[in-house]
Design a protein around this motif. Structure first.
Motif, PDB file in Angstrom:
ATOM      1  N   LEU A 117       0.836  -1.204   0.000  1.00 14.56           N
ATOM      2  CA  LEU A 117       0.000   0.000   0.000  1.00 14.56           C
ATOM      3  C   LEU A 117       0.872   1.255   0.000  1.00 14.56           C
ATOM      4  CD1 LEU A 117      -2.811  -1.056   2.522  1.00 14.56           C
ATOM      5  CD2 LEU A 117      -2.874  -1.096   0.017  1.00 14.56           C
ATOM      6  N   ALA A 118       2.050   1.144  -0.603  1.00 13.40           N
ATOM      7  CA  ALA A 118       3.001   2.255  -0.669  1.00 13.40           C
ATOM      8  C   ALA A 118       3.383   2.736   0.728  1.00 13.40           C
ATOM      9  CB  ALA A 118       2.458   3.413  -1.512  1.00 13.40           C
ATOM     10  N   PHE A 119       3.430   1.783   1.654  1.00 17.42           N
ATOM     11  CA  PHE A 119       3.774   2.049   3.045  1.00 17.42           C
ATOM     12  C   PHE A 119       2.757   2.957   3.734  1.00 17.42           C
ATOM     13  CE2 PHE A 119       7.763   0.563   1.220  1.00 17.42           C
ATOM     14  CZ  PHE A 119       8.156  -0.391   2.168  1.00 17.42           C
ATOM     15  N   SER A 120       1.488   2.854   3.332  1.00 11.87           N
ATOM     16  CA  SER A 120       0.379   3.333   4.145  1.00 11.87           C
ATOM     17  C   SER A 120      -0.278   2.092   4.731  1.00 11.87           C
ATOM     18  CB  SER A 120      -0.593   4.167   3.307  1.00 11.87           C
ATOM     19  OG  SER A 120      -1.217   3.362   2.312  1.00 11.87           O
ATOM     20  N   ASP A 121      -1.510   2.199   5.288  1.00 13.85           N
ATOM     21  CA  ASP A 121      -2.053   0.996   5.934  1.00 13.85           C
ATOM     22  C   ASP A 121      -3.500   0.661   5.586  1.00 13.85           C
ATOM     23  OD1 ASP A 121      -3.361   2.961   7.324  1.00 13.85           O
ATOM     24  OD2 ASP A 121      -2.648   2.359   9.308  1.00 13.85           O
ATOM     25  N   GLY A 122      -4.180   1.490   4.808  1.00 16.27           N
ATOM     26  CA  GLY A 122      -5.504   1.138   4.343  1.00 16.27           C
ATOM     27  C   GLY A 122      -6.638   1.344   5.330  1.00 16.27           C
ATOM     28  N   VAL A 123      -6.370   1.923   6.488  1.00 11.55           N
ATOM     29  CA  VAL A 123      -7.427   2.209   7.456  1.00 11.55           C
ATOM     30  C   VAL A 123      -7.493   3.714   7.692  1.00 11.55           C
ATOM     31  CG1 VAL A 123      -7.180  -0.035   8.555  1.00 11.55           C
ATOM     32  CG2 VAL A 123      -5.923   1.919   9.474  1.00 11.55           C
ATOM     33  N   ALA A 124      -8.634   4.159   8.201  1.00 10.71           N
ATOM     34  CA  ALA A 124      -8.812   5.596   8.413  1.00 10.71           C
ATOM     35  C   ALA A 124      -7.832   6.123   9.454  1.00 10.71           C
ATOM     36  CB  ALA A 124     -10.250   5.897   8.830  1.00 10.71           C
ATOM     37  N   PRO A 145      -5.138   9.904  16.077  1.00 12.26           N
ATOM     38  CA  PRO A 145      -6.108  10.845  15.518  1.00 12.26           C
ATOM     39  C   PRO A 145      -5.920  11.123  14.037  1.00 12.26           C
ATOM     40  CG  PRO A 145      -4.460  12.040  16.767  1.00 12.26           C
ATOM     41  CD  PRO A 145      -4.198  10.574  16.999  1.00 12.26           C
ATOM     42  N   ARG A 146      -4.806  10.636  13.454  1.00 11.19           N
ATOM     43  CA  ARG A 146      -4.531  10.958  12.056  1.00 11.19           C
ATOM     44  C   ARG A 146      -4.220   9.703  11.241  1.00 11.19           C
ATOM     45  NH1 ARG A 146      -0.890  16.424  13.193  1.00 11.19           N
ATOM     46  NH2 ARG A 146      -2.551  17.519  14.307  1.00 11.19           N
ATOM     47  N   ASN A 147      -4.445   9.832   9.966  1.00 12.17           N
ATOM     48  CA  ASN A 147      -4.231   8.768   9.005  1.00 12.17           C
ATOM     49  C   ASN A 147      -2.736   8.503   8.807  1.00 12.17           C
ATOM     50  OD1 ASN A 147      -3.971   8.301   5.703  1.00 12.17           O
ATOM     51  ND2 ASN A 147      -5.631   7.157   6.644  1.00 12.17           N
ATOM     52  N   SER A 148      -2.366   7.233   8.596  1.00  7.08           N
ATOM     53  CA  SER A 148      -0.957   6.893   8.331  1.00  7.08           C
ATOM     54  C   SER A 148      -0.574   7.323   6.923  1.00  7.08           C
ATOM     55  CB  SER A 148      -0.741   5.383   8.468  1.00  7.08           C
ATOM     56  OG  SER A 148      -0.972   4.960   9.777  1.00  7.08           O
ATOM     57  N   GLN A 149       0.424   8.175   6.814  1.00  6.07           N
ATOM     58  CA  GLN A 149       0.867   8.633   5.509  1.00  6.07           C
ATOM     59  C   GLN A 149       1.731   7.575   4.820  1.00  6.07           C
ATOM     60  OE1 GLN A 149       2.635  12.466   5.249  1.00  6.07           O
ATOM     61  NE2 GLN A 149       0.938  13.519   6.210  1.00  6.07           N
ATOM     62  N   ALA A 150       1.692   7.600   3.490  1.00  5.43           N
ATOM     63  CA  ALA A 150       2.572   6.742   2.710  1.00  5.43           C
ATOM     64  C   ALA A 150       4.020   7.180   2.903  1.00  5.43           C
ATOM     65  CB  ALA A 150       2.191   6.808   1.230  1.00  5.43           C
ATOM     66  N   LEU A 151       4.936   6.231   2.804  1.00  6.65           N
ATOM     67  CA  LEU A 151       6.362   6.519   2.938  1.00  6.65           C
ATOM     68  C   LEU A 151       7.042   6.300   1.599  1.00  6.65           C
ATOM     69  CD1 LEU A 151       7.175   4.796   6.365  1.00  6.65           C
ATOM     70  CD2 LEU A 151       6.475   7.164   5.935  1.00  6.65           C
ATOM     71  N   VAL A 152       6.932   7.273   0.726  1.00  2.00           N
ATOM     72  CA  VAL A 152       7.609   7.202  -0.567  1.00  2.00           C
ATOM     73  C   VAL A 152       8.194   8.577  -0.865  1.00  2.00           C
ATOM     74  CG1 VAL A 152       5.440   7.631  -1.803  1.00  2.00           C
ATOM     75  CG2 VAL A 152       7.403   6.658  -3.034  1.00  2.00           C
ATOM     76  N   ASN A 153       9.477   8.614  -1.130  1.00  3.40           N
ATOM     77  CA  ASN A 153      10.183   9.863  -1.442  1.00  3.40           C
ATOM     78  C   ASN A 153      10.102  10.886  -0.310  1.00  3.40           C
ATOM     79  OD1 ASN A 153      10.484   8.655  -4.007  1.00  3.40           O
ATOM     80  ND2 ASN A 153       8.667   9.683  -4.794  1.00  3.40           N
ATOM     81  N   VAL A 154       9.896  10.425   0.914  1.00  2.00           N
ATOM     82  CA  VAL A 154       9.729  11.372   2.015  1.00  2.00           C
ATOM     83  C   VAL A 154      11.026  12.111   2.329  1.00  2.00           C
ATOM     84  CG1 VAL A 154       7.803  10.150   3.064  1.00  2.00           C
ATOM     85  CG2 VAL A 154      10.123   9.578   3.756  1.00  2.00           C
ATOM     86  N   ARG A 158       1.837  10.690  -5.136  1.00  2.00           N
ATOM     87  CA  ARG A 158       2.424   9.493  -5.736  1.00  2.00           C
ATOM     88  C   ARG A 158       1.853   8.251  -5.041  1.00  2.00           C
ATOM     89  NH1 ARG A 158       6.454   9.531  -9.346  1.00  2.00           N
ATOM     90  NH2 ARG A 158       7.391  11.546  -9.888  1.00  2.00           N
ATOM     91  N   ASN A 159       1.433   7.284  -5.845  1.00  2.00           N
ATOM     92  CA  ASN A 159       0.823   6.054  -5.351  1.00  2.00           C
ATOM     93  C   ASN A 159      -0.510   6.290  -4.641  1.00  2.00           C
ATOM     94  OD1 ASN A 159       3.087   4.129  -6.036  1.00  2.00           O
ATOM     95  ND2 ASN A 159       4.162   5.510  -4.638  1.00  2.00           N
ATOM     96  N   VAL A 160      -1.146   7.426  -4.915  1.00  2.00           N
ATOM     97  CA  VAL A 160      -2.366   7.781  -4.198  1.00  2.00           C
ATOM     98  C   VAL A 160      -3.483   6.768  -4.436  1.00  2.00           C
ATOM     99  CG1 VAL A 160      -3.301   9.291  -6.029  1.00  2.00           C
ATOM    100  CG2 VAL A 160      -3.852   9.745  -3.608  1.00  2.00           C
ATOM    101  N   GLU A 161      -3.443   6.077  -5.557  1.00  2.00           N
ATOM    102  CA  GLU A 161      -4.424   5.024  -5.823  1.00  2.00           C
ATOM    103  C   GLU A 161      -4.440   3.975  -4.724  1.00  2.00           C
ATOM    104  OE1 GLU A 161      -5.194   1.570  -9.277  1.00  2.00           O
ATOM    105  OE2 GLU A 161      -3.331   2.743  -9.241  1.00  2.00           O
ATOM    106  N   LEU A 162      -3.290   3.780  -4.055  1.00  2.00           N
ATOM    107  CA  LEU A 162      -3.128   2.701  -3.083  1.00  2.00           C
ATOM    108  C   LEU A 162      -3.325   3.141  -1.646  1.00  2.00           C
ATOM    109  CD1 LEU A 162       0.169   1.225  -4.589  1.00  2.00           C
ATOM    110  CD2 LEU A 162      -2.181   0.521  -5.098  1.00  2.00           C
ATOM    111  N   LEU A 182     -11.085   8.257  -4.257  1.00  2.00           N
ATOM    112  CA  LEU A 182     -10.580   9.428  -4.973  1.00  2.00           C
ATOM    113  C   LEU A 182     -11.732  10.259  -5.518  1.00  2.00           C
ATOM    114  CD1 LEU A 182      -7.556   7.833  -6.869  1.00  2.00           C
ATOM    115  CD2 LEU A 182      -7.456   9.531  -5.030  1.00  2.00           C
ATOM    116  N   GLU A 183     -12.819   9.602  -5.909  1.00  2.00           N
ATOM    117  CA  GLU A 183     -13.985  10.346  -6.394  1.00  2.00           C
ATOM    118  C   GLU A 183     -14.557  11.240  -5.301  1.00  2.00           C
ATOM    119  OE1 GLU A 183     -13.337   6.941  -9.118  1.00  2.00           O
ATOM    120  OE2 GLU A 183     -13.367   7.164  -6.930  1.00  2.00           O
ATOM    121  N   GLU A 184     -14.551  10.753  -4.050  1.00  2.00           N
ATOM    122  CA  GLU A 184     -15.025  11.588  -2.938  1.00  2.00           C
ATOM    123  C   GLU A 184     -14.101  12.780  -2.724  1.00  2.00           C
ATOM    124  OE1 GLU A 184     -15.830   9.595   0.718  1.00  2.00           O
ATOM    125  OE2 GLU A 184     -16.992   7.997  -0.236  1.00  2.00           O
TER     126      GLU A 184
END
Length: 392
Positions: free
Chosen positions: A92-99, A110-119, A304-308, A321-323
Motif C-alpha cells: 500500500l506504498a507504506f500506508s495501511d488502508g485504514v482511516a 487521531p490521524r491517518n498513516s501517511q505513505a512513505l515514498v520519497n519522504v 504518488r501512489n495515491v491510488e493505493l 478518490l472520487e469523494e
C-alpha cells in the motif's frame, strides 16, 4: 547510562517541537562523502536530484539493512506487538488502508498513516509539524510518544527493548556492520539513525506518468492525458498544492542552496462552529502553534501512489478518490449531521487555492485515471524494501 541517553534524546525532540517555526534551517549536502563510498542505491532514475543527507547520519548500505530489519520487527515496540510496518505496508506504498491506526496499546491515532515514498525530499514530516524537518527528528515521535502511544517505548521498558536486540545473533552482526567503530552500538540514537536511513532510501519514480515524462507517449491512456491537463489547469488548481517530483507543495534536494519554505493549508474539510474549528486531536498546525489562524492547516500529502493509499485526508474521512474530487469541486465539505456538523466551504481559515469548480462525470474519471498513473508498481514490489524476515 543507556536510559539517560535515551531520554536526553527524547527531551531534545520535545524541545525541537516547540521551536523553529516557518522555515527549514537544515543545510543541503553536496559532499559525496554523505553517500559513503558512492555505491548506495537510492532507487532514483538518472537525472533526478539526489536527496539531502544530514552531516551526522551519512548513508551506508549496512545502516540501511539494519534499519530495514528494525522497521519490520515488533520487538522494537514496548510490549512487542507492533512494528513500524504495522502502519506502513509496502503493497500500500507504506500506508495501511485504514482511516486511523491503533498503536501497540490499542490507542487510536487521531490521524491517518501517511505513505512513505520519497519522504526524504519533504521539507517537513508528519501532517502538521514545523519542527520535524528531518527523519531523525520524526522517528522518535512514533517510537516514544505517549499522546497517542504508537510503539510505546518508555523509561520503564527501554532497556528491555535494547536487550532484545543485544541477545539476537542476527542483530549482533547487523549492529556491528552498521556501526563498526562502536564497542557497544545498542542505543536508541543508533536505532533512530538506522531507521532514518532505511526510510530515506524508500524512493520510487517509475510510474506510468514518469515513463510519459521520459518520452513514452503511450505510457498514459488518452483519459489519463486529459486528466493530467485538468490537474495542471487553472480551473481545478490541483497543481498549486501538489507539484514537483513529490506531488506535494514543496520539496528539497542537494541542488538547492536556500532554506525551503514550509507551508500548511486548510482545505475546508470541517467548520464545527462556523468559526473554523476542527475535531479535537486533528486540529492541524494549531496543535503546535496554538494560533487560531493555523486551525485545520496540514501539509499536502504526496499524490504518488495515491491510488493505493485510501482512505484519504488527515483523518481518513474520504473513502475514494472520487469523494476527494467531489470535496474540492464543492470548495469544501458540508457535514449535515452529528458532532462534526458544519459547512467547511465557509471555513474562515480555508486556503485561497480551495475554490469550487464545475466538473463533469467524464472529467472526474479522467482526473482519477491520471492520479492512478502515479502508481509505481516496481516500488511496492521491490524486494529491497520488503520484510527481510520473510526471506528466511
Amino acid at each position: 547510562m543507556q536510559r539517560l541517553a535515551f531520554f536526553a534524546l527524547f527531551l531534545a525532540l520535545i524541545a525541537a517541537q516547540t521551536g523553529c517555526q516557518g522555515m527549514s534551517s537544515e543545510t543541503t549536502i553536496s559532499d559525496p562523502s554523505a553517500d559513503a563510498d558512492g555505491s548506495f542505491d537510492w532507487n532514483i532514475p538518472k537525472g533526478t536530484p539526489l536527496p539531502v543527507v544530514p552531516d551526522d547520519n551519512p548513508v551506508t548500505e549496512e545502516k540501511f539493512q539494519l534499519g530495514r530489519h528494525l522497521f519490520y520487527d515488533v520487538r522494537l515496540s514496548g510490549n512487542g506487538t507492533k512494528s513500524c510496518s504495522s502502519c506502513h505496508l509496502q503493497h500500500l506504498a507504506f500506508s495501511d488502508g485504514v482511516a486511523r491506526p491503533s498503536g501497540s496499546t490499542g490507542q487510536m491515532h487521531p490521524r491517518n498513516s501517511q505513505a512513505l515514498v520519497n519522504v526524504t525530499y519533504f521539507p517537513t514530516l508528519n501532517w502538521a509539524n514545523t519542527a520535524t524537518t528531518r527523519l531523525e527528528l520524526q522517528i522518535p515521535v512514533p517510537l516514544t510518544g505517549d499522546d497517542p502511544v504508537e510503539l510505546g517505548v518508555n523509561e520503564t521498558n527501554s532497556e528491555e527493548v535494547l536487550d532484545r536486540f543485544r541477545q539476537d545473533e542476527r542483530y549482533q552482526q547487523l549492529f556491528a556492520d552498521a556501526y563498526p567503530d562502536e564497542e557497544d552500538p545498542y542505543d536508541f540514537h543508533n536505532i533512530i539513525y538506522a531507521l532514518a536511513t532505511f526510510v530515506r532510501g524508500l524512493n520510487g519514480f517509475n510510474s506510468d506518468y514518469d515513463h510519459y515524462l521520459q518520452g513514452d507517449s503511450n505510457a498514459l491512456t488518452e483519459s489519463a492525458k486529459r486528466g493530467m491537463n485538468l490537474f495542471n489547469g487553472e480551473r481545478l488548481e490541483c497543481f498549486h498544492c501538489h507539484e514537483g517530483i513529490t506531488f506535494s507543495n514543496a520539496y528539497r534536494d542537494r541542488t538547492q542552496q536556500r532554506p525551503v519554505p514550509i507551508e500548511f493549508f486548510n482545505n475546508g474539510l470541517y467548520n464545527l462552529d462556523a468559526n473554523g474549528s476542527y475535531p479535537e486531536g486533528g486540529e492541524g498546525l494549531f496543535d503546535i502553534t496554538q494560533k487560531w489562524s493555523d486551525m485545520g492547516k496540514f501539509r499536502p500529502p504526496s499524490l504518488r501512489n495515491v491510488e493505493l493509499t485510501a482512505p484519504y485526508m488527515h483523518d481518513g474521512s474520504k473513502a475514494t478518490l472520487e469523494e476527494v474530487v467531489a470535496h474540492y469541486a464543492a470548495g469544501g465539505t458540508v457535514t449535515e449531521f452529528g458532532p462534526y456538523a458544519g459547512d467547511g466551504r465557509s471555513n474562515p481559515n480555508k486556503a485561497s487555492e480551495i475554490v469550487s469548480f464545475d466538473i463533469t462525470e467524464e472529467e472526474v474519471n479522467d482526473l482519477v485515471n491520471f492520479l492512478k498513473s502515479l502508481t509505481d508498481h516496481d516500488f511496492i514490489n521491490n524486494p529491497r524494501f520488503s520484510n527481510p524476515f520473510l526471506e528466511e
